[in-house]
Design a protein around this motif. Structure first.
Motif, PDB file in Angstrom:
ATOM      1  N   MET A  21     -14.670  -7.301  13.943  1.00  0.00           N
ATOM      2  CA  MET A  21     -13.963  -8.486  14.407  1.00  0.00           C
ATOM      3  C   MET A  21     -14.888  -9.265  15.316  1.00  0.00           C
ATOM      4  SD  MET A  21     -10.169  -7.108  15.051  1.00  0.00           S
ATOM      5  CE  MET A  21      -9.234  -6.455  13.697  1.00  0.00           C
ATOM      6  N   ARG A  55     -11.104 -12.765  14.871  1.00  0.00           N
ATOM      7  CA  ARG A  55      -9.941 -12.365  15.656  1.00  0.00           C
ATOM      8  C   ARG A  55     -10.283 -12.552  17.117  1.00  0.00           C
ATOM      9  NH1 ARG A  55      -7.818 -11.823  11.342  1.00  0.00           N
ATOM     10  NH2 ARG A  55      -6.604 -10.116  10.526  1.00  0.00           N
ATOM     11  N   GLU A  66      -6.517  -4.770  23.991  1.00  0.00           N
ATOM     12  CA  GLU A  66      -6.508  -4.404  22.575  1.00  0.00           C
ATOM     13  C   GLU A  66      -7.745  -3.603  22.165  1.00  0.00           C
ATOM     14  OE1 GLU A  66      -4.335  -7.846  20.141  1.00  0.00           O
ATOM     15  OE2 GLU A  66      -6.004  -8.595  21.361  1.00  0.00           O
ATOM     16  N   LEU A  87     -10.471  -1.009  18.292  1.00  0.00           N
ATOM     17  CA  LEU A  87      -9.094  -1.404  18.563  1.00  0.00           C
ATOM     18  C   LEU A  87      -8.320  -0.231  19.148  1.00  0.00           C
ATOM     19  CD1 LEU A  87      -8.199  -3.311  15.257  1.00  0.00           C
ATOM     20  CD2 LEU A  87      -8.777  -4.303  17.475  1.00  0.00           C
ATOM     21  N   ARG A  91      -2.960  -1.452  18.212  1.00  0.00           N
ATOM     22  CA  ARG A  91      -3.472  -2.665  17.574  1.00  0.00           C
ATOM     23  C   ARG A  91      -4.008  -2.359  16.189  1.00  0.00           C
ATOM     24  NH1 ARG A  91      -3.899  -6.545  15.144  1.00  0.00           N
ATOM     25  NH2 ARG A  91      -4.919  -8.464  15.675  1.00  0.00           N
ATOM     26  N   ASP A 115      -2.999  -3.974  12.679  1.00  0.00           N
ATOM     27  CA  ASP A 115      -4.048  -4.569  11.863  1.00  0.00           C
ATOM     28  C   ASP A 115      -3.977  -4.038  10.429  1.00  0.00           C
ATOM     29  OD1 ASP A 115      -6.357  -6.382  11.907  1.00  0.00           O
ATOM     30  OD2 ASP A 115      -7.512  -4.579  11.425  1.00  0.00           O
ATOM     31  N   ASP A 174      -1.287  -5.885   8.803  1.00  0.00           N
ATOM     32  CA  ASP A 174      -1.747  -7.249   8.509  1.00  0.00           C
ATOM     33  C   ASP A 174      -2.647  -7.283   7.275  1.00  0.00           C
ATOM     34  OD1 ASP A 174      -0.397  -8.285  10.677  1.00  0.00           O
ATOM     35  OD2 ASP A 174      -2.174  -8.414  11.953  1.00  0.00           O
ATOM     36  N   HIS A 212       2.477  -6.207  18.751  1.00  0.00           N
ATOM     37  CA  HIS A 212       1.455  -6.441  17.734  1.00  0.00           C
ATOM     38  C   HIS A 212       2.086  -6.542  16.344  1.00  0.00           C
ATOM     39  CE1 HIS A 212      -1.614  -5.983  20.688  1.00  0.00           C
ATOM     40  NE2 HIS A 212      -1.558  -4.671  20.755  1.00  0.00           N
TER      41      HIS A 212
END
Length: 148
Positions: free
Chosen positions: A16, A33, A39, A49, A53, A57, A60, A90
């Motif tokens: 990230m 990100r 985080e 992370l 988180r 993720d 996501d 989150h």
């Protein structure tokens, strides 16, 4: 996985970055990100992370739900899931009902989380939206409950 949770076979490496960047390295993905200090944790001297988180993720990224449940199971059993409010916040990103999604992941993982019942009881029928704080749940948000 850096945290040693779940049953993943990596097909590459995700990093990230705060702004758009490119790489020519095969198997390396850079995702934009903006992360906050809460985080990120050091793991073996490398920034990673937090477990909470990371779970959000994976959701996501639309990783297979059974694999995400495996991460949740391992995190709970290893007592590495420590911030339920952050996990819910989150998970609530992108308009999802974070509280319901967390409950579903715990159920899929076949685990009972210490403090979850009390925490869920205290927060009542609310979800936490990471961008806007606590809100009362609405029916329109429920449609994404089982969607990754």
């Amino acid at each position: 996985m850096v945290h040693g949770l779940g049953d993943f076979f990596l097909d590459g490496f995700d990093f990230m970055v705060p702004t758009r960047r490119g790489t020519r390295l095969p198997g390396v993905r850079l995702r934009v990100r903006r992360l906050t200090a809460d985080e990120v944790v050091p793991v073996g001297g490398m920034p990673a992370l937090t477990v909470e988180r990371m779970i959000a993720d994976l959701v996501d990224l639309r990783i297979d739900r059974s694999l995400v449940a495996g991460v949740v199971r391992d995190a709970v059993r290893a007592d590495r899931l420590v911030a339920l409010d952050r996990l819910v916040a989150h998970l609530a990103m992108h308009g999802r009902d974070g509280r319901a999604l967390a409950a579903d992941l715990f159920e899929d993982a076949g685990v009972t989380v210490k403090g979850w019942s009390r925490w869920a009881e205290v927060t009542g029928p609310r979800y936490l939206d990471a961008d806007h704080g606590p809100h009362h749940s609405t029916g329109s948000r429920q449609k994404d409950r089982y969607t990754f």
